[in-house]
Write an enzyme that holds these catalytic residues in place. Structure first.
Site, short mmCIF file in Angstrom:
data_model
loop_
_atom_site.label_atom_id
_atom_site.label_comp_id
_atom_site.label_asym_id
_atom_site.label_seq_id
_atom_site.Cartn_x
_atom_site.Cartn_y
_atom_site.Cartn_z
N THR A 139 23.83 33.30 16.66
CA THR A 139 23.81 33.77 18.05
C THR A 139 25.24 34.20 18.35
O THR A 139 26.16 33.93 17.58
CB THR A 139 23.38 32.67 19.03
OG1 THR A 139 24.20 31.53 18.83
CG2 THR A 139 21.93 32.30 18.85
N LYS A 180 27.56 31.03 21.56
CA LYS A 180 27.98 29.62 21.47
C LYS A 180 29.49 29.60 21.24
O LYS A 180 30.24 30.06 22.10
CB LYS A 180 27.18 28.91 20.38
CG LYS A 180 25.67 28.87 20.69
CD LYS A 180 24.90 28.05 19.71
CE LYS A 180 23.44 27.91 20.08
NZ LYS A 180 22.58 28.99 19.53
N ASP A 187 21.98 29.76 9.06
CA ASP A 187 21.95 30.02 10.50
C ASP A 187 23.24 29.40 11.04
O ASP A 187 23.32 28.19 11.25
CB ASP A 187 20.70 29.36 11.08
CG ASP A 187 20.65 29.43 12.60
OD1 ASP A 187 21.65 29.81 13.22
OD2 ASP A 187 19.59 29.08 13.17
N TYR A 196 16.75 53.39 27.03
CA TYR A 196 15.86 53.07 25.90
C TYR A 196 16.43 53.65 24.62
O TYR A 196 16.87 54.80 24.61
CB TYR A 196 14.45 53.67 26.12
CG TYR A 196 13.43 52.59 26.32
CD1 TYR A 196 13.27 51.59 25.37
CD2 TYR A 196 12.61 52.57 27.44
CE1 TYR A 196 12.35 50.57 25.54
CE2 TYR A 196 11.69 51.56 27.62
CZ TYR A 196 11.56 50.56 26.67
OH TYR A 196 10.64 49.56 26.85
N ARG A 245 24.72 36.35 25.56
CA ARG A 245 23.56 35.66 24.98
C ARG A 245 22.81 36.63 24.07
O ARG A 245 22.35 37.68 24.53
CB ARG A 245 22.67 35.21 26.14
CG ARG A 245 21.61 34.21 25.81
CD ARG A 245 21.18 33.49 27.06
NE ARG A 245 22.24 32.60 27.48
CZ ARG A 245 22.48 31.39 26.99
NH1 ARG A 245 21.67 30.90 26.06
NH2 ARG A 245 23.47 30.66 27.42
N GLU A 261 15.05 52.77 21.11
CA GLU A 261 14.34 52.20 19.95
C GLU A 261 14.79 52.91 18.68
O GLU A 261 14.92 54.13 18.65
CB GLU A 261 12.83 52.33 20.15
CG GLU A 261 12.32 51.32 21.16
CD GLU A 261 10.83 51.40 21.40
OE1 GLU A 261 10.14 52.18 20.74
OE2 GLU A 261 10.36 50.66 22.28
N1 DSN Z 1 19.34 25.58 21.95
C1 DSN Z 1 20.47 25.67 21.07
C2 DSN Z 1 21.30 24.44 21.08
O1 DSN Z 1 21.48 23.89 22.14
O2 DSN Z 1 21.80 24.02 20.06
C3 DSN Z 1 20.08 26.04 19.70
O3 DSN Z 1 19.46 27.28 19.73
#
Ligand code: DSN
Length: 403
Positions: free
Chosen positions: A216, A219, A190, A45, A225, A47
């Protein structure tokens, strides 16, 4: 002890190895990243933030999180990074909170044209806490900057939002920043989909242009993730930190943060630059080949393209996705600009090469994949023939456990 879950993980490993992964938002994290995510760090933990925790025993995770922050800043050329968001949605929620009061107005791309749920969809928290107005793509499926400018001057939003989930072309961030300045509002990007391309310098960067950049890490960036927020503005950075913890999240996932630190180091390498270039090349090779075969596609300038399956094969996106799954090719149905079908059906599918390129997909392989897709959706090739071609390709690539 738990044979049930063990068997399912093994089944999923087999599925990932056997198939061609063309979902544009997916990738294969390296063994080092996966080991960090499965490490004993999950026990802790922590925080708060490095040096300012609400628990004892945080000296080691403080070092890990500080390294992750420093590497994120080095990779993207930012001054402040928050590496704690559990996901892109949490990152966006925190960024909105830092950038405007509740009820504030955001100008974003409409979901059907390639936006994201958290960019103001009626089924997302975003549209309940803030007021969203939308811009649309032009009839060629491209951003119409003059249209964004008109909407911004008319609507006077607190924030303009760019960065999309299904946009196949390069985004001119500087042009949108000029519009935001003219309209007297803030600018947020984003960059979740293109973060790996930005990191590698094969897409122009929104960092230092937009006030806040969210992403994120799993990707095109090929990490664990999770989410990430970057800014060069110290005041905003403080607000972002409070919005992540304690407002939206509790204890950070230090095992995932360790995975993010490793991912940032990997992305700083020359190998990663080469990888990102290949992703673009493979995506273009497949899109071009499909076009040569007469398929209606968006074309591409990044890691993905949209294929109009309704016009090209007389089936909707849901049906095309299911058919391709029969031959171990994974894609997802996707709205295309001006779509006449609902999101549950769609006229298109979205195709990306971030994942398959990680496994070793070459340009020739990408061209072959275009033929496999075309022949199966056209009914020129049987399921057995197509599966044999798919498996011949994937068995020549790296196994996902070896990445
Ligand atoms: N779910 C993602 C995508 O497939 O583009 C976006 O967050």
């Amino acid at each position: 002890m738990d044979k049930e879950i063990e068997k399912l993980i093994s089944k999923e490993t087999d599925r990932q190895n056997r198939g061609i992964e063309l979902i544009a938002s997916e990738n294969y994290a390296s063994k080092e990243v996966r080991d960090a995510c499965g490490s004993i760090l999950t026990n802790k933990y922590a925080e708060g933030y490095p040096g300012r925790r609400y628990y004892g025993g945080c000296e080691v995770v403080d070092e890990i999180e500080s390294i992750a922050i420093a590497r994120a800043n080095e990779l993207f050329g930012s001054k402040f990074a928050n590496v704690q968001p559990h996901s892109g949605s949490q990152a966006n929620a925190a960024a909105y909170r830092a950038l405007m009061p509740e009820g504030g107005k955001v100008l974003s791309l409409v979901l059907n044209d390639g936006g994201h749920l958290t960019h103001g969809s009626p089924v997302s928290f975003s549209s309940h806490l803030y007021t969203f107005v939308h811009y649309h793509l032009d009839t060629n499926g491209r951003l119409d900057y003059e249209n964004i400018r008109r909407a911004a001057l008319e609507e006077k939003p607190n924030l303009i939002l760019a960065g999309y989930s299904a946009y196949p072309y390069e985004i001119d961030f500087k042009k949108i920043k000029e519009i935001a300045d003219e309209a007297g509002c803030l600018f947020m990007v984003d960059m979740a989909h293109i973060a790996g391309l930005v990191a590698a310098g094969v897409h122009n960067s929104p960092v230092g242009v937009a006030d806040v950049v969210t992403s994120t890490t799993h990707k095109t960036l090929r990490g664990p993730r999770g989410g990430l927020i970057l800014t060069n503005n110290e005041e905003l950075a403080k607000k972002i930190n409070s919005a992540i913890f304690p407002y939206y999240q509790g204890g950070p996932l230090e095992h995932v943060i360790a995975g993010k630190a490793i991912c940032f180091k990997e992305a700083l390498s020359d190998d990663f630059k080469e990888y990102a270039l290949k992703v673009k090349e493979n995506t273009k090779a497949c899109a071009d080949e499909l076009e040569k075969l007469g398929v209606k596609s968006s074309g591409t300038e990044n890691h993905l393209f949209l294929m109009n399956v309704l016009d090209s094969f007389g089936i909707n996106g849901k049906e095309a996705q299911a058919k391709l799954e029969e031959i171990d090719i994974t894609t997802n149905k996707n709205m295309i600009p001006g779509d006449t079908l609902p999101p549950s059906k769609t006229s298109g599918i979205r195709i990306g090469f971030a994942a398959s390129t990680t496994r070793g997909c070459s340009k020739d392989n990408a061209i072959e994949i275009a033929h496999i897709i075309y022949d199966y959706l056209k009914g020129n090739s049987s399921k057995e023939e197509s599966l044999a071609k798919v498996h011949s390709l994937t068995s020549s690539w790296k196994k996902i456990e070896e990445i």
